[in-house]
Design a protein around this motif. Structure first.
Motif, PDB file in Angstrom:
ATOM      1  N   LEU A 150      48.777 -14.297  83.480  1.00 32.33           N
ATOM      2  CA  LEU A 150      50.053 -14.391  83.380  1.00 32.33           C
ATOM      3  C   LEU A 150      50.485 -15.658  82.596  1.00 32.33           C
ATOM      4  O   LEU A 150      49.850 -16.633  82.615  1.00 32.33           O
ATOM      5  CB  LEU A 150      50.736 -14.630  84.878  1.00 32.33           C
ATOM      6  CG  LEU A 150      50.567 -13.696  85.641  1.00 32.33           C
ATOM      7  CD1 LEU A 150      51.171 -13.791  87.167  1.00 32.33           C
ATOM      8  CD2 LEU A 150      51.109 -12.205  85.226  1.00 32.33           C
ATOM      9  N   VAL A 151      51.885 -15.564  81.762  1.00 33.11           N
ATOM     10  CA  VAL A 151      52.129 -16.488  81.110  1.00 33.11           C
ATOM     11  C   VAL A 151      53.354 -17.412  82.108  1.00 33.11           C
ATOM     12  O   VAL A 151      54.160 -17.105  82.664  1.00 33.11           O
ATOM     13  CB  VAL A 151      53.155 -15.926  79.940  1.00 33.11           C
ATOM     14  CG1 VAL A 151      53.709 -16.984  79.032  1.00 33.11           C
ATOM     15  CG2 VAL A 151      52.383 -14.978  79.157  1.00 33.11           C
ATOM     16  N   ASP A 152      52.707 -18.649  81.930  1.00 31.63           N
ATOM     17  CA  ASP A 152      53.652 -19.496  82.995  1.00 31.63           C
ATOM     18  C   ASP A 152      54.847 -19.827  82.333  1.00 31.63           C
ATOM     19  O   ASP A 152      55.123 -19.880  81.129  1.00 31.63           O
ATOM     20  CB  ASP A 152      52.842 -20.794  83.333  1.00 31.63           C
ATOM     21  CG  ASP A 152      51.637 -20.611  84.281  1.00 31.63           C
ATOM     22  OD1 ASP A 152      51.610 -19.526  85.040  1.00 31.63           O
ATOM     23  OD2 ASP A 152      50.767 -21.283  84.088  1.00 31.63           O
ATOM     24  N   ALA A 153      55.878 -20.422  83.167  1.00 35.05           N
ATOM     25  CA  ALA A 153      57.198 -20.873  82.745  1.00 35.05           C
ATOM     26  C   ALA A 153      57.130 -21.976  81.799  1.00 35.05           C
ATOM     27  O   ALA A 153      56.119 -22.829  81.985  1.00 35.05           O
ATOM     28  CB  ALA A 153      57.944 -21.427  83.898  1.00 35.05           C
ATOM     29  N   GLY A 154      57.671 -21.766  80.700  1.00 35.32           N
ATOM     30  CA  GLY A 154      57.586 -22.775  79.594  1.00 35.32           C
ATOM     31  C   GLY A 154      56.497 -22.787  78.441  1.00 35.32           C
ATOM     32  O   GLY A 154      56.330 -23.458  77.583  1.00 35.32           O
ATOM     33  N   GLU A 155      55.580 -21.774  78.769  1.00 37.23           N
ATOM     34  CA  GLU A 155      54.741 -21.278  77.862  1.00 37.23           C
ATOM     35  C   GLU A 155      54.805 -20.437  76.863  1.00 37.23           C
ATOM     36  O   GLU A 155      55.759 -19.574  77.272  1.00 37.23           O
ATOM     37  CB  GLU A 155      53.051 -20.968  78.547  1.00 37.23           C
ATOM     38  CG  GLU A 155      52.388 -21.943  79.276  1.00 37.23           C
ATOM     39  CD  GLU A 155      50.993 -21.489  79.795  1.00 37.23           C
ATOM     40  OE1 GLU A 155      50.292 -22.116  79.684  1.00 37.23           O
ATOM     41  OE2 GLU A 155      51.180 -20.410  80.602  1.00 37.23           O
ATOM     42  N   THR A 156      54.377 -20.379  75.559  1.00 35.24           N
ATOM     43  CA  THR A 156      54.210 -19.414  74.864  1.00 35.24           C
ATOM     44  C   THR A 156      52.938 -18.545  75.039  1.00 35.24           C
ATOM     45  O   THR A 156      51.770 -18.767  75.697  1.00 35.24           O
ATOM     46  CB  THR A 156      54.322 -19.815  73.240  1.00 35.24           C
ATOM     47  OG1 THR A 156      52.793 -20.349  73.065  1.00 35.24           O
ATOM     48  CG2 THR A 156      55.223 -20.932  72.983  1.00 35.24           C
ATOM     49  N   ARG A 212      59.692 -16.096  90.004  1.00 32.25           N
ATOM     50  CA  ARG A 212      60.859 -15.775  89.209  1.00 32.25           C
ATOM     51  C   ARG A 212      61.395 -14.300  89.083  1.00 32.25           C
ATOM     52  O   ARG A 212      60.909 -13.513  88.277  1.00 32.25           O
ATOM     53  CB  ARG A 212      60.467 -16.121  87.861  1.00 32.25           C
ATOM     54  CG  ARG A 212      60.081 -17.544  87.655  1.00 32.25           C
ATOM     55  CD  ARG A 212      59.734 -18.077  86.144  1.00 32.25           C
ATOM     56  NE  ARG A 212      58.230 -17.309  85.999  1.00 32.25           N
ATOM     57  CZ  ARG A 212      57.498 -17.899  85.861  1.00 32.25           C
ATOM     58  NH1 ARG A 212      57.197 -19.033  86.551  1.00 32.25           N
ATOM     59  NH2 ARG A 212      56.160 -17.440  85.752  1.00 32.25           N
ATOM     60  N   PRO A 213      62.099 -14.066  90.480  1.00 34.95           N
ATOM     61  CA  PRO A 213      62.355 -12.497  90.911  1.00 34.95           C
ATOM     62  C   PRO A 213      63.555 -11.926  89.659  1.00 34.95           C
ATOM     63  O   PRO A 213      64.320 -11.894  90.396  1.00 34.95           O
ATOM     64  CB  PRO A 213      62.649 -12.686  92.158  1.00 34.95           C
ATOM     65  CG  PRO A 213      63.373 -14.142  92.289  1.00 34.95           C
ATOM     66  CD  PRO A 213      62.569 -14.912  91.336  1.00 34.95           C
ATOM     67  N   HIS A 214      63.424 -12.197  88.429  1.00 33.82           N
ATOM     68  CA  HIS A 214      64.528 -11.509  87.583  1.00 33.82           C
ATOM     69  C   HIS A 214      63.958 -10.441  86.983  1.00 33.82           C
ATOM     70  O   HIS A 214      62.718 -10.201  86.588  1.00 33.82           O
ATOM     71  CB  HIS A 214      64.986 -12.508  86.862  1.00 33.82           C
ATOM     72  CG  HIS A 214      65.408 -13.845  87.359  1.00 33.82           C
ATOM     73  ND1 HIS A 214      66.886 -13.823  87.934  1.00 33.82           N
ATOM     74  CD2 HIS A 214      65.009 -14.914  87.690  1.00 33.82           C
ATOM     75  CE1 HIS A 214      67.039 -15.082  88.564  1.00 33.82           C
ATOM     76  NE2 HIS A 214      66.092 -15.666  88.131  1.00 33.82           N
ATOM     77  N   LEU A 215      64.732  -9.412  86.844  1.00 28.34           N
ATOM     78  CA  LEU A 215      64.376  -8.235  86.245  1.00 28.34           C
ATOM     79  C   LEU A 215      65.299  -8.104  84.888  1.00 28.34           C
ATOM     80  O   LEU A 215      66.567  -8.153  85.088  1.00 28.34           O
ATOM     81  CB  LEU A 215      64.707  -6.993  87.058  1.00 28.34           C
ATOM     82  CG  LEU A 215      64.585  -5.453  86.445  1.00 28.34           C
ATOM     83  CD1 LEU A 215      63.148  -5.365  86.383  1.00 28.34           C
ATOM     84  CD2 LEU A 215      64.992  -4.522  87.670  1.00 28.34           C
ATOM     85  N   THR A 216      64.875  -8.012  83.647  1.00 26.80           N
ATOM     86  CA  THR A 216      65.206  -7.667  82.639  1.00 26.80           C
ATOM     87  C   THR A 216      65.236  -6.246  82.165  1.00 26.80           C
ATOM     88  O   THR A 216      64.189  -5.697  82.049  1.00 26.80           O
ATOM     89  CB  THR A 216      64.879  -8.623  81.607  1.00 26.80           C
ATOM     90  OG1 THR A 216      64.683  -9.620  81.998  1.00 26.80           O
ATOM     91  CG2 THR A 216      65.455  -8.243  80.247  1.00 26.80           C
ATOM     92  N   GLN A 239      59.833 -13.755  83.883  1.00 35.92           N
ATOM     93  CA  GLN A 239      60.825 -14.789  83.417  1.00 35.92           C
ATOM     94  C   GLN A 239      62.124 -14.251  83.187  1.00 35.92           C
ATOM     95  O   GLN A 239      62.344 -13.188  83.067  1.00 35.92           O
ATOM     96  CB  GLN A 239      60.180 -15.619  82.594  1.00 35.92           C
ATOM     97  CG  GLN A 239      58.756 -16.412  82.925  1.00 35.92           C
ATOM     98  CD  GLN A 239      58.410 -16.976  81.907  1.00 35.92           C
ATOM     99  OE1 GLN A 239      59.039 -17.846  81.010  1.00 35.92           O
ATOM    100  NE2 GLN A 239      56.775 -17.075  81.773  1.00 35.92           N
ATOM    101  N   GLU A 240      63.236 -15.029  83.043  1.00 40.28           N
ATOM    102  CA  GLU A 240      64.621 -14.703  82.724  1.00 40.28           C
ATOM    103  C   GLU A 240      64.784 -14.116  81.487  1.00 40.28           C
ATOM    104  O   GLU A 240      65.791 -13.296  81.254  1.00 40.28           O
ATOM    105  CB  GLU A 240      65.680 -15.730  83.232  1.00 40.28           C
ATOM    106  CG  GLU A 240      65.427 -16.098  84.719  1.00 40.28           C
ATOM    107  CD  GLU A 240      66.742 -17.063  85.091  1.00 40.28           C
ATOM    108  OE1 GLU A 240      67.680 -17.237  84.377  1.00 40.28           O
ATOM    109  OE2 GLU A 240      66.438 -17.964  85.729  1.00 40.28           O
ATOM    110  N   ALA A 241      64.106 -14.748  80.512  1.00 40.36           N
ATOM    111  CA  ALA A 241      64.477 -14.420  79.116  1.00 40.36           C
ATOM    112  C   ALA A 241      64.185 -12.857  78.838  1.00 40.36           C
ATOM    113  O   ALA A 241      63.272 -12.084  79.184  1.00 40.36           O
ATOM    114  CB  ALA A 241      63.725 -15.415  78.155  1.00 40.36           C
ATOM    115  N   LYS A 242      65.218 -12.495  77.954  1.00 41.07           N
ATOM    116  CA  LYS A 242      65.202 -11.050  77.648  1.00 41.07           C
ATOM    117  C   LYS A 242      63.724 -10.572  76.861  1.00 41.07           C
ATOM    118  O   LYS A 242      63.232  -9.659  77.246  1.00 41.07           O
ATOM    119  CB  LYS A 242      66.327 -10.702  76.728  1.00 41.07           C
ATOM    120  CG  LYS A 242      66.339  -9.137  76.542  1.00 41.07           C
ATOM    121  CD  LYS A 242      67.672  -8.874  75.714  1.00 41.07           C
ATOM    122  CE  LYS A 242      67.800  -7.374  75.472  1.00 41.07           C
ATOM    123  NZ  LYS A 242      68.887  -7.009  74.730  1.00 41.07           N
TER     124      LYS A 242
END
Length: 230
Positions: free
Chosen positions: A117-123, A12-16, A72-75
């Motif tokens: 690591l926190v996986d996608a979709g996990e809290t 998930r190569p996104h940088l916030t 992950q993408e979310a801020k």
């Protein structure tokens, strides 16, 4: 920068980036702010970015930063969790779980809290319970989840939450815990009494282990609290 040891997951190569940060408190001065970030290089797990930012005087500067390619993408997304597992049984002193494992970036065996690591979709809470079960075999219930904190903000934007988990040693599932490690993992689990944490860290360093910095903070806090109560 070296390579990060991380569990397998979809990239998930996104940088916030933050819009700006007050560098010296709210004193009516100009705020330092990030202008842009350029990706310089990357692997499956890590990326190197050069940040362009403006300091509080208005001067533009550069800063190199490592970031996780799995971010992950979310801020408000959190990269990882560290788990403070409190082992409890009637009439016995509370213990915590520590893990020993070889970490290539420091070329040494480290002593750490269970983490991952926190996986996608996990809290973060879900990730903490999953990682605790995988790395140590223990199950528990969430007691507390910290706000998001930084590990090494001069080097990376990696963010974590520290999740406190209560582990009831009287339950059948915790009578004979079994790890569920991946092929790349070799983790030794240790149970340590809170009152013996400081000495455990000293012994570990004498053996050549590299303790996780947060464990020294935890031990210091416990010792200060115990001293204040005496």
């Amino acid at each position: 920068l070296g390579r990060a040891q991380a569990k397998q997951g979809p990239p998930r190569p996104h940088l916030t980036m933050a819009e700006g940060a007050t560098s010296n408190g709210d004193r009516g001065t100009k705020r330092a702010r990030v202008l842009s970030a350029e990706r310089i290089a990357g692997t499956r797990w890590l990326e190197l970015h050069t940040i362009s930012y403006e300091d509080k005087t208005g001067k533009q500067r550069k800063w190199d930063m490592a970031t996780r390619a799995t971010r992950q993408e979310a801020k408000d997304a959190v990269d990882a969790v560290a788990i403070l597992a409190l082992l409890k049984a009637p009439g016995k002193e509370t213990e915590i779980l520590l893990v020993r494992q070889f970490r290539p970036p420091v070329n040494a065996v480290t002593l750490e809290l269970p983490a991952g690591l926190v996986d996608a979709g996990e809290t973060p809470s879900q990730a903490a319970l999953r990682e605790l079960k995988e790395e140590t075999g223990y199950t528990g219930t969430i007691q507390d989840c910290s706000s998001t904190v930084a590990l090494s903000p001069g080097l990376t934007n990696e963010s974590i939450q520290i999740v406190t988990v209560s582990v009831d040693l009287t339950t059948p599932e915790n009578s004979n815990p079994q790890q569920a490690l991946e092929d790349t993992e070799d983790i030794d689990v240790r149970r340590v009494k809170l009152s013996e944490l400081t000495q455990t860290l000293k012994d570990a360093q004498a053996e050549g282990l590299v303790p996780f910095a947060g464990l020294h903070t935890l031990a210091l806090g416990f010792d200060l609290a115990r001293g204040a109560a005496d």
